[in-house]
Scaffold this motif. Structure first.
Motif, PDB file in Angstrom:
ATOM      1  N   PRO A 233       0.775  -1.243   0.000  1.00 47.01           N
ATOM      2  CA  PRO A 233       0.000   0.000   0.000  1.00 47.01           C
ATOM      3  C   PRO A 233       0.803   1.288   0.000  1.00 47.01           C
ATOM      4  CG  PRO A 233      -1.080  -1.590   1.392  1.00 47.01           C
ATOM      5  CD  PRO A 233       0.229  -2.217   0.974  1.00 47.01           C
ATOM      6  N   ASP A 234       2.025   1.302   0.559  1.00 44.29           N
ATOM      7  CA  ASP A 234       2.779   2.558   0.590  1.00 44.29           C
ATOM      8  C   ASP A 234       3.250   2.988  -0.804  1.00 44.29           C
ATOM      9  OD1 ASP A 234       4.742   0.685   0.172  1.00 44.29           O
ATOM     10  OD2 ASP A 234       5.902   1.153   1.972  1.00 44.29           O
ATOM     11  N   LEU A 235       3.045   2.133  -1.814  1.00 44.14           N
ATOM     12  CA  LEU A 235       3.357   2.523  -3.190  1.00 44.14           C
ATOM     13  C   LEU A 235       2.370   3.561  -3.715  1.00 44.14           C
ATOM     14  CD1 LEU A 235       5.148   1.933  -5.739  1.00 44.14           C
ATOM     15  CD2 LEU A 235       3.434   0.202  -6.367  1.00 44.14           C
ATOM     16  N   ALA A 236       1.173   3.580  -3.134  1.00 42.53           N
ATOM     17  CA  ALA A 236       0.133   4.518  -3.582  1.00 42.53           C
ATOM     18  C   ALA A 236       0.415   5.903  -3.003  1.00 42.53           C
ATOM     19  CB  ALA A 236      -1.234   4.028  -3.140  1.00 42.53           C
ATOM     20  N   ARG A 237       0.805   6.825  -3.869  1.00 41.30           N
ATOM     21  CA  ARG A 237       1.117   8.190  -3.432  1.00 41.30           C
ATOM     22  C   ARG A 237       0.409   9.193  -4.329  1.00 41.30           C
ATOM     23  NH1 ARG A 237       6.318   5.733  -3.553  1.00 41.30           N
ATOM     24  NH2 ARG A 237       7.084   5.196  -1.465  1.00 41.30           N
ATOM     25  N   GLY A 238      -0.033  10.278  -3.732  1.00 43.98           N
ATOM     26  CA  GLY A 238      -0.632  11.353  -4.508  1.00 43.98           C
ATOM     27  C   GLY A 238      -2.082  11.094  -4.857  1.00 43.98           C
ATOM     28  N   GLU A 239      -2.572  11.866  -5.818  1.00 44.23           N
ATOM     29  CA  GLU A 239      -3.978  11.807  -6.194  1.00 44.23           C
ATOM     30  C   GLU A 239      -4.149  11.105  -7.537  1.00 44.23           C
ATOM     31  OE1 GLU A 239      -5.216  15.894  -6.107  1.00 44.23           O
ATOM     32  OE2 GLU A 239      -5.660  15.819  -3.961  1.00 44.23           O
ATOM     33  N   PHE A 240      -5.333  10.541  -7.727  1.00 38.73           N
ATOM     34  CA  PHE A 240      -5.633   9.760  -8.918  1.00 38.73           C
ATOM     35  C   PHE A 240      -6.958  10.229  -9.528  1.00 38.73           C
ATOM     36  CE2 PHE A 240      -2.833   7.309  -6.302  1.00 38.73           C
ATOM     37  CZ  PHE A 240      -2.025   6.587  -7.177  1.00 38.73           C
ATOM     38  N   ASP A 241      -7.071  10.033 -10.823  1.00 30.18           N
ATOM     39  CA  ASP A 241      -8.338  10.354 -11.499  1.00 30.18           C
ATOM     40  C   ASP A 241      -9.408   9.319 -11.174  1.00 30.18           C
ATOM     41  OD1 ASP A 241      -7.328  12.587 -13.323  1.00 30.18           O
ATOM     42  OD2 ASP A 241      -5.975  10.944 -13.856  1.00 30.18           O
ATOM     43  N   LEU A 242      -8.966   8.072 -10.942  1.00 25.33           N
ATOM     44  CA  LEU A 242      -9.905   6.983 -10.656  1.00 25.33           C
ATOM     45  C   LEU A 242      -9.305   6.085  -9.580  1.00 25.33           C
ATOM     46  CD1 LEU A 242     -12.367   5.144 -11.243  1.00 25.33           C
ATOM     47  CD2 LEU A 242     -11.046   4.128 -13.130  1.00 25.33           C
ATOM     48  N   VAL A 243     -10.082   5.858  -8.512  1.00 27.77           N
ATOM     49  CA  VAL A 243      -9.676   4.948  -7.440  1.00 27.77           C
ATOM     50  C   VAL A 243     -10.687   3.815  -7.376  1.00 27.77           C
ATOM     51  CG1 VAL A 243      -9.313   4.654  -4.959  1.00 27.77           C
ATOM     52  CG2 VAL A 243      -8.512   6.737  -6.109  1.00 27.77           C
ATOM     53  N   LEU A 244     -10.190   2.575  -7.525  1.00 29.38           N
ATOM     54  CA  LEU A 244     -11.018   1.380  -7.482  1.00 29.38           C
ATOM     55  C   LEU A 244     -10.659   0.573  -6.240  1.00 29.38           C
ATOM     56  CD1 LEU A 244     -10.197   0.485 -11.160  1.00 29.38           C
ATOM     57  CD2 LEU A 244     -12.514   1.060 -10.430  1.00 29.38           C
ATOM     58  N   ALA A 245     -11.665   0.110  -5.501  1.00 30.17           N
ATOM     59  CA  ALA A 245     -11.405  -0.722  -4.320  1.00 30.17           C
ATOM     60  C   ALA A 245     -12.507  -1.761  -4.203  1.00 30.17           C
ATOM     61  CB  ALA A 245     -11.338   0.127  -3.056  1.00 30.17           C
ATOM     62  N   ASN A 246     -12.162  -3.001  -4.496  1.00 28.89           N
ATOM     63  CA  ASN A 246     -13.100  -4.117  -4.378  1.00 28.89           C
ATOM     64  C   ASN A 246     -12.631  -4.976  -3.205  1.00 28.89           C
ATOM     65  OD1 ASN A 246     -14.949  -6.164  -4.747  1.00 28.89           O
ATOM     66  ND2 ASN A 246     -13.918  -7.047  -6.526  1.00 28.89           N
ATOM     67  N   ILE A 247     -13.107  -4.640  -2.009  1.00 28.45           N
ATOM     68  CA  ILE A 247     -12.642  -5.334  -0.804  1.00 28.45           C
ATOM     69  C   ILE A 247     -13.880  -5.900  -0.104  1.00 28.45           C
ATOM     70  CG2 ILE A 247     -11.065  -5.189   1.138  1.00 28.45           C
ATOM     71  CD1 ILE A 247     -10.020  -2.549   0.057  1.00 28.45           C
ATOM     72  N   LEU A 248     -14.228  -5.411   1.067  1.00 26.81           N
ATOM     73  CA  LEU A 248     -15.450  -5.745   1.785  1.00 26.81           C
ATOM     74  C   LEU A 248     -15.857  -4.523   2.591  1.00 26.81           C
ATOM     75  CD1 LEU A 248     -14.818  -9.401   3.079  1.00 26.81           C
ATOM     76  CD2 LEU A 248     -16.575  -8.707   1.444  1.00 26.81           C
ATOM     77  N   ALA A 249     -17.103  -4.508   3.043  1.00 23.90           N
ATOM     78  CA  ALA A 249     -17.654  -3.307   3.667  1.00 23.90           C
ATOM     79  C   ALA A 249     -16.852  -2.840   4.881  1.00 23.90           C
ATOM     80  CB  ALA A 249     -19.110  -3.545   4.054  1.00 23.90           C
ATOM     81  N   THR A 250     -16.486  -3.748   5.785  1.00 19.54           N
ATOM     82  CA  THR A 250     -15.795  -3.328   7.006  1.00 19.54           C
ATOM     83  C   THR A 250     -14.461  -2.641   6.722  1.00 19.54           C
ATOM     84  OG1 THR A 250     -16.905  -4.986   8.374  1.00 19.54           O
ATOM     85  CG2 THR A 250     -14.804  -4.129   9.180  1.00 19.54           C
ATOM     86  N   PRO A 251     -13.550  -3.252   5.946  1.00 16.95           N
ATOM     87  CA  PRO A 251     -12.316  -2.525   5.642  1.00 16.95           C
ATOM     88  C   PRO A 251     -12.547  -1.282   4.799  1.00 16.95           C
ATOM     89  CG  PRO A 251     -12.391  -4.623   4.474  1.00 16.95           C
ATOM     90  CD  PRO A 251     -13.499  -4.647   5.461  1.00 16.95           C
ATOM     91  N   LEU A 252     -13.551  -1.272   3.954  1.00 15.36           N
ATOM     92  CA  LEU A 252     -13.835  -0.071   3.166  1.00 15.36           C
ATOM     93  C   LEU A 252     -14.218   1.096   4.070  1.00 15.36           C
ATOM     94  CD1 LEU A 252     -15.801  -1.386   0.048  1.00 15.36           C
ATOM     95  CD2 LEU A 252     -13.523  -0.352   0.073  1.00 15.36           C
ATOM     96  N   LYS A 253     -14.957   0.830   5.142  1.00 17.06           N
ATOM     97  CA  LYS A 253     -15.307   1.901   6.073  1.00 17.06           C
ATOM     98  C   LYS A 253     -14.068   2.433   6.786  1.00 17.06           C
ATOM     99  CE  LYS A 253     -18.658  -0.443   8.114  1.00 17.06           C
ATOM    100  NZ  LYS A 253     -19.770  -0.767   9.042  1.00 17.06           N
ATOM    101  N   VAL A 254     -13.190   1.528   7.191  1.00 19.95           N
ATOM    102  CA  VAL A 254     -11.954   1.941   7.864  1.00 19.95           C
ATOM    103  C   VAL A 254     -11.070   2.756   6.927  1.00 19.95           C
ATOM    104  CG1 VAL A 254      -9.828   1.082   8.918  1.00 19.95           C
ATOM    105  CG2 VAL A 254     -12.012  -0.036   9.430  1.00 19.95           C
TER     106      VAL A 254
END
Length: 309
Positions: A233-254
Motif C-alpha cells: 500500500p505505501d506505493l500509492a502516493r498522490g492523487e488519482f483520477d480513478l480509485v477502485l477498491a473491491n474489498i469488503l464493507a468493514t475494511p472499506l469503512k476503515v
C-alpha cells in the motif's frame, strides 16, 4: 467457511482412495495434522450437518473473528494414493486419544480423472460486456470479443467470476479510463488494474497488503502485456483520477479517509465488495468527503460510486 483444504500434492490421473471420518469440533485440528503426517495428499473439512436443520454457518469479514471456530460435527475427507494407505491411516487413527468419539465412515475409491482437464472445465470465459471478456488461457476468445483479459485461477482473488469484480469491470468499460491515473487498492489478481489499462489508463498503480497478490498482479500484467506498478500500500502516493477498491464493507469503512484522499478533485471513486443491506453504512462512512450512491447491483452485491467535489 465451507471447507478447509490443505492440499500438499496435486493428484495426476490414476486411482485414488478417500478415507472419510466423522469427528467432533475439538478433534478436527489434531486429526488433520495426523492425516498430514500419514502422507494424505489432501485433507478437506466440511459441516457433517450440511443441508439439514442442524447446519451451521461460519463466516466473518477481514479483521472480524468468526462467530464460531468450527462445526459441532465435521466430516473429514483425506485423499490417499492407494487403498492400503487409506486403511492403514484409519487403523492408526482410531485408537488415538485425540480421535475421541470419532467414527471411521469408510474408505472409498475415487473415480479416475484427468484432474487438469476437470479443473479447467470449471472455468469458462466470463462476459463483462458483449465486447469485453475474461478468458482463461486454455480457451479461445468468443466471437465479438474486442477487449480480452487472459486470466487463470490463482492464489489471489479476482478471476471475473464474482459479481463484485464484474460490476467494477463493467463500470470501467462503460466509463473508460482514457489518459487517467488509476489506483487499484486491494488489487488481488490485478484484474481491475488491467481492465483500466485496456480502456486507456496512462498510469496504473495496483497495491495490496498481501505480497502474493502483488506478485500475482505483476505476472498477470506481464501475461496481458499491460504496464503497471504493483506493490504494498505505501506505493500509492498522490492523487488519482480513478480509485477502485473491491474489498469488503468493514475494511472499506476503515479506509474511507485514505481512499478519499487519493481521489483528485473531479475524480471518481468506485467501491465494491458491499452487500445491498450495507449501503447506508457506507454512505455514512464516506459522507465527510464524498456522496456515495449505488450505480449497479448483482446477486445482492452493489457497486457504489462518487465524484470528488
Amino acid at each position: 467457511m465451507n471447507a478447509d483444504a490443505q492440499a500438499q500434492t496435486q493428484p495426476s490421473a490414476g486411482s485414488f482412495f478417500e478415507l472419510v471420518l466423522l469427528v467432533a469440533e475439538a478433534a478436527v485440528e489434531p486429526v488433520s495434522d495426523a492425516l498430514d503426517a500419514l502422507d494424505a495428499l489432501s485433507v478437506s473439512v466440511e459441516d457433517a450437518d450440511a443441508l439439514t436443520p442442524a447446519e451451521q454457518a461460519l463466516f466473518g469479514e477481514p479483521g472480524m473473528p468468526p462467530p464460531k471456530e468450527g462445526w459441532n460435527r465435521s466430516r473429514v475427507v483425506a485423499l490417499f494414493n492407494n487403498e492400503a494407505a487409506a486403511r492403514e491411516a484409519a487403523e492408526l487413527l482410531a485408537p488415538q486419544d485425540f480421535f475421541g468419539d470419532g467414527q471411521v465412515l469408510g474408505v472409498r475409491a475415487v473415480a479416475e480423472q484427468d484432474w487438469v482437464r476437470l479443473t479447467q472445465s470449471q472455468f469458462e470465459p466470463v462476459e463483462i460486456t458483449p465486447t469485453f471478456w475474461i478468458v482463461p488461457s486454455w480457451h479461445e476468445p468468443p466471437a465479438g470479443a474486442q477487449q480480452v483479459l487472459r486470466l487463470d485461477p490463482g492464489l489471489a482473488f479476482g478471476t471475473g467470476t464474482h459479481p463484485t469484480t464484474r460490476m467494477c469491470l463493467r463500470w470501467t468499460a462503460r466509463h473508460g479510463a482514457q489518459g487517467q491515473r488509476v489506483l487499484d487498492y486491494g488489487c488481488g489478481s490485478g484484474i481491475l488494474a488491467m481492465g483500466a489499462a485496456k480502456f486507456g489508463a496512462r498510469e496504473i498503480v495496483a497495491v495490496d497488503i498481501d505480497p502474493a497478490a502483488v506478485e500475482s498482479t505483476r505476472l498477470n500484467a506481464e501475461n496481458n502485456h499491460v504496464q503497471l506498478q504493483s506493490g504494498l500500500p505505501d506505493l500509492a502516493r498522490g492523487e488519482f483520477d480513478l480509485v477502485l477498491a473491491n474489498i469488503l464493507a468493514t475494511p472499506l469503512k476503515v479506509l474511507a479517509p485514505l481512499l478519499c484522499a487519493h481521489v483528485r478533485a473531479g475524480g471518481q471513486l468506485v467501491l465494491a465488495g458491499i452487500l445491498a443491506r450495507q449501503a447506508d453504512e457506507l454512505i455514512e462512512a464516506y459522507a465527510p468527503w464524498v456522496q456515495l450512491s449505488v450505480s449497479d447491483e448483482e446477486d445482492g452485491w452493489i457497486l457504489m460510486t462518487a465524484t470528488r467535489a
